[in-house]
Every structure is written in structure tokens, then in C-alpha cells.
Design a protein around this motif. Structure first.
Motif, PDB file in Angstrom:
ATOM      1  N   LEU A  55      43.433  35.364  45.456  1.00  0.00           N
ATOM      2  CA  LEU A  55      44.543  35.649  46.359  1.00  0.00           C
ATOM      3  C   LEU A  55      45.580  36.618  45.792  1.00  0.00           C
ATOM      4  CD1 LEU A  55      45.441  35.002  49.199  1.00  0.00           C
ATOM      5  CD2 LEU A  55      46.766  33.075  48.301  1.00  0.00           C
ATOM      6  N   PRO A  56      46.032  36.492  44.548  1.00  0.00           N
ATOM      7  CA  PRO A  56      47.022  37.459  44.039  1.00  0.00           C
ATOM      8  C   PRO A  56      46.523  38.891  44.068  1.00  0.00           C
ATOM      9  CG  PRO A  56      46.922  35.531  42.619  1.00  0.00           C
ATOM     10  CD  PRO A  56      45.772  35.415  43.567  1.00  0.00           C
ATOM     11  N   PHE A  57      45.244  39.102  43.687  1.00  0.00           N
ATOM     12  CA  PHE A  57      44.685  40.453  43.722  1.00  0.00           C
ATOM     13  C   PHE A  57      44.666  41.003  45.146  1.00  0.00           C
ATOM     14  CE2 PHE A  57      42.679  38.293  40.092  1.00  0.00           C
ATOM     15  CZ  PHE A  57      42.974  39.181  39.073  1.00  0.00           C
ATOM     16  N   VAL A  58      44.248  40.164  46.089  1.00  0.00           N
ATOM     17  CA  VAL A  58      44.144  40.594  47.482  1.00  0.00           C
ATOM     18  C   VAL A  58      45.515  40.938  48.047  1.00  0.00           C
ATOM     19  CG1 VAL A  58      43.519  39.854  49.811  1.00  0.00           C
ATOM     20  CG2 VAL A  58      42.028  39.286  47.887  1.00  0.00           C
ATOM     21  N   ILE A  59      46.493  40.084  47.787  1.00  0.00           N
ATOM     22  CA  ILE A  59      47.830  40.313  48.341  1.00  0.00           C
ATOM     23  C   ILE A  59      48.467  41.561  47.728  1.00  0.00           C
ATOM     24  CG2 ILE A  59      50.166  39.384  48.517  1.00  0.00           C
ATOM     25  CD1 ILE A  59      48.987  36.637  48.867  1.00  0.00           C
ATOM     26  N   GLU A  60      48.271  41.768  46.427  1.00  0.00           N
ATOM     27  CA  GLU A  60      48.817  42.971  45.795  1.00  0.00           C
ATOM     28  C   GLU A  60      48.232  44.233  46.436  1.00  0.00           C
ATOM     29  OE1 GLU A  60      48.212  42.729  41.587  1.00  0.00           O
ATOM     30  OE2 GLU A  60      49.086  40.721  41.467  1.00  0.00           O
ATOM     31  N   THR A  61      46.937  44.235  46.671  1.00  0.00           N
ATOM     32  CA  THR A  61      46.301  45.384  47.316  1.00  0.00           C
ATOM     33  C   THR A  61      46.806  45.543  48.738  1.00  0.00           C
ATOM     34  OG1 THR A  61      44.303  45.004  45.996  1.00  0.00           O
ATOM     35  CG2 THR A  61      44.085  46.418  47.931  1.00  0.00           C
ATOM     36  N   LEU A  62      46.945  44.433  49.457  1.00  0.00           N
ATOM     37  CA  LEU A  62      47.413  44.476  50.844  1.00  0.00           C
ATOM     38  C   LEU A  62      48.843  45.002  50.927  1.00  0.00           C
ATOM     39  CD1 LEU A  62      46.761  43.827  53.784  1.00  0.00           C
ATOM     40  CD2 LEU A  62      47.592  41.498  53.384  1.00  0.00           C
ATOM     41  N   VAL A  63      49.698  44.555  50.011  1.00  0.00           N
ATOM     42  CA  VAL A  63      51.086  45.027  49.998  1.00  0.00           C
ATOM     43  C   VAL A  63      51.144  46.534  49.771  1.00  0.00           C
ATOM     44  CG1 VAL A  63      53.253  44.959  48.698  1.00  0.00           C
ATOM     45  CG2 VAL A  63      52.106  42.832  49.314  1.00  0.00           C
ATOM     46  N   ALA A  64      50.340  47.016  48.827  1.00  0.00           N
ATOM     47  CA  ALA A  64      50.345  48.453  48.518  1.00  0.00           C
ATOM     48  C   ALA A  64      49.869  49.277  49.713  1.00  0.00           C
ATOM     49  CB  ALA A  64      49.464  48.723  47.298  1.00  0.00           C
ATOM     50  N   THR A  65      48.781  48.842  50.356  1.00  0.00           N
ATOM     51  CA  THR A  65      48.253  49.608  51.494  1.00  0.00           C
ATOM     52  C   THR A  65      49.178  49.523  52.709  1.00  0.00           C
ATOM     53  OG1 THR A  65      46.871  47.686  52.048  1.00  0.00           O
ATOM     54  CG2 THR A  65      45.842  49.464  50.796  1.00  0.00           C
TER      55      THR A  65
END
Length: 306
Positions: A226-236
């Protein structure tokens, strides 16, 4: 407590990998900007077609005293009898011919002065050199060729202007621009996916010890991912916001401001506006979320062993 811990990890991860996150933001912004440009260009094509196809006319220019080199003008300027005959021929094509407007030489000269007031050649043009013309409005604009072929070469007719050909070229150019923007956007989207994949792999590698500890204490795959996914989602998503802001500035300060300053945009073509941008904005955000989630989850499944 778990939620607070998770949010803290996400914030810490973004701070530690700020440069990589910034790269994802920029590439996402550029790719989404071009995707939005392509969608708006296609919208402009649709608007222009709807605007111009209602106004397409066949312009029938009558002979003047200076057009004796044209075979159909061997008798000089079009006579009243020839003018009346041409008009009857056009009106006989109803219902295809919806309306026929007659523009005299004086009216044509007045319109020319208005449109080309700044032209250095205006002083060389006289009302007598401007041909009178019939402006033909069609009920089916796509059949402009039927009327054009009917009066071409008739006595008293110097030339027939087929505006449909000009408009077809205009629409082809707009379509090519739209397709080019979409292709470029696709290439940028591929770059964004590759960069997101690389970023996730590097971030996961830098946290391999932390991931191992989380696995030992019994954390599930979803909690680890989840942390990896959310970090990527926030950036995009941040990239999407910047892309939307760029498109808004392009429309508001570029297209609309330019044509409003010129003062003739509304008379020439129907232009896209911010309403068209807001119409595609939800789809751009939905596409961004799907792309980010799919890329992040697939990358983690392949490269993060938990």
C-alpha cells in the motif's frame, strides 16, 4: 494507530525519494498534457465541423469587364439576362439549394475593404474589379460538388469557388494535429510507466530491510504494497493536476485571449472553452488512477518478494 503509522510511512517515503517522485510528477504531467491536447483538438474539430458545415456555400463569381480571357466571359461582364438565368438555374435545384444570396460588385468591394483594411493593395482595387457573386447555401453541405458542377462554365460565370475543398483541408490539418498529439501522448505515457516502474523498484530496494521486518511480524501483502502504491498514485495525481492547470492556461490565456484580442475569433470559428476542458477532466483523472494503480501493483508483484 495502523492508519497513522501507514500515513507516516508514506510521507517519509515521499521525502526520502523526492527527486524520483518529482520525475514521476513531471513525466505524468507532460503525458497527460498531450493527451488532453489531443482530446481538445478532436473536440475543436467537431465544433468546427458543426459550425462551418452549417455555413458552407458555393460561391458563383460572375464575369467582369476584366475577365475576357475566360471562355465563358467572352461577351464581357455578365449581363442582367445572364445573371437572371444563373439565378433561375440555382433556384431550380431546390430543395438542395436552400437559399441564394446575390452580392453586387459594390457590396463585394465594401466587404473586401472591411476584411482587408490593412492591406497595402487596397488602393489598387476598385469596385468595378470586384466580381458580383451568388452565395449559395445548401441544405446538405456535403453535396456542394453537385451545384458547383452545374454552373461551372455557364455563360456569365467566371469561376465557382468550392469552399468545401478548403474546409476539408482545414479539417484534415486539425485531425492530423489531433492524431499527432495523441501519438506523442502515448509515447509519453509509456515513458511515465517505465519511470514509475523504475522508481518503485528503486524505492522497494531501498526499503528491502523494512519490507522483510514487516513480513516477519505478519503484515499482509496489501499492507506492504500500500505505501508504494499510494506514493505512486499521489505523484501521478499531482502530475494530472498540473496538466489540467496547463491546459486551462492554454485555453484561457492562449486561445481565448488571442482571439478576443484580435476581435474576430467568434466570427471565424467556434472555439473550445474551459467547459470542454472540465468535460474531459474526470476521464483524465480516472485514466491516471487506473494507470498508476495497475503499474504499481504489477511492478510490486514482479519485483517485491514478500
Amino acid at each position: 494507530m495502523r492508519l497513522q503509522f501507514m500515513l507516516g510511512e508514506i510521507a517519509s517515503g515521499i521525502r526520502r525519494n523526492a527527486s524520483m517522485m518529482a520525475s514521476v510528477v513531471l513525466v505524468s504531467m507532460i503525458s497527460l498534457f498531450f493527451i488532453g491536447t489531443g482530446l481538445l483538438a478532436q473536440r475543436e474539430v467537431d465544433l468546427a465541423k458543426g459550425y462551418w458545415y452549417d455555413k458552407v456555400q458555393v460561391s458563383v463569381f460572375l464575369c467582369t469587364s476584366q475577365s475576357s480571357d475566360v471562355p465563358s466571359c467572352s461577351d464581357g461582364a455578365a449581363s442582367p439576362a445572364q445573371t437572371a438565368s444563373i439565378k433561375r438555374e440555382l433556384l431550380a435545384q431546390q430543395p438542395l439549394v436552400e437559399q441564394v444570396y446575390y452580392e453586387s460588385s459594390t457590396q463585394a468591394y465594401s466587404r473586401f475593404k472591411t476584411q482587408f483594411a490593412a492591406s497595402p493593395y487596397l488602393s489598387q482595387i476598385s469596385p468595378q474589379s470586384m466580381p458580383a457573386a451568388f452565395r449559395v447555401k445548401l441544405s446538405d453541405p456535403k453535396r456542394y460538388g453537385d451545384v458547383a458542377s452545374l454552373v461551372s462554365g455557364a455563360n456569365g460565370v467566371e469561376a465557382v469557388s468550392d469552399q468545401g475543398k478548403v474546409l476539408d483541408t482545414f479539417f484534415k490539418i486539425l485531425n492530423l494535429l489531433s492524431i499527432g498529439a495523441v501519438i506523442l501522448a502515448g509515447l509519453m505515457a509509456v515513458c511515465a510507466v517505465l519511470l514509475m516502474t523504475t522508481t518503485i523498484r528503486q524505492v522497494a530496494f531501498s526499503r528491502r530491510r523494512q519490507v522483510g521486518i514487516m513480513r516477519v511480524v505478519g503484515a499482509s501483502n496489501a499492507v506492504i504494497y500500500l505505501p508504494f502504491v499510494i506514493e505512486t498514485l499521489v505523484a501521478t495525481l499531482l502530475g494530472a493536476v498540473l496538466a489540467i492547470a496547463g491546459l486551462w492556461a492554454l485555453i484561457h490565456f492562449g486561445i481565448n485571449h488571442l482571439f478576443n484580442h484580435v476581435g474576430s475569433g467568434g466570427d471565424l470559428v467556434s472555439l473550445i472553452g474551459t467547459d470542454d476542458l472540465w468535460a474531459i477532466t474526470p476521464w483524465m483523472f480516472v485514466g491516471t488512477v487506473i494507470l498508476a494503480l495497475f503499474t504499481a501493483w504489477l511492478t510490486l508483484r514482479r519485483h517485491v518478494r514478500v
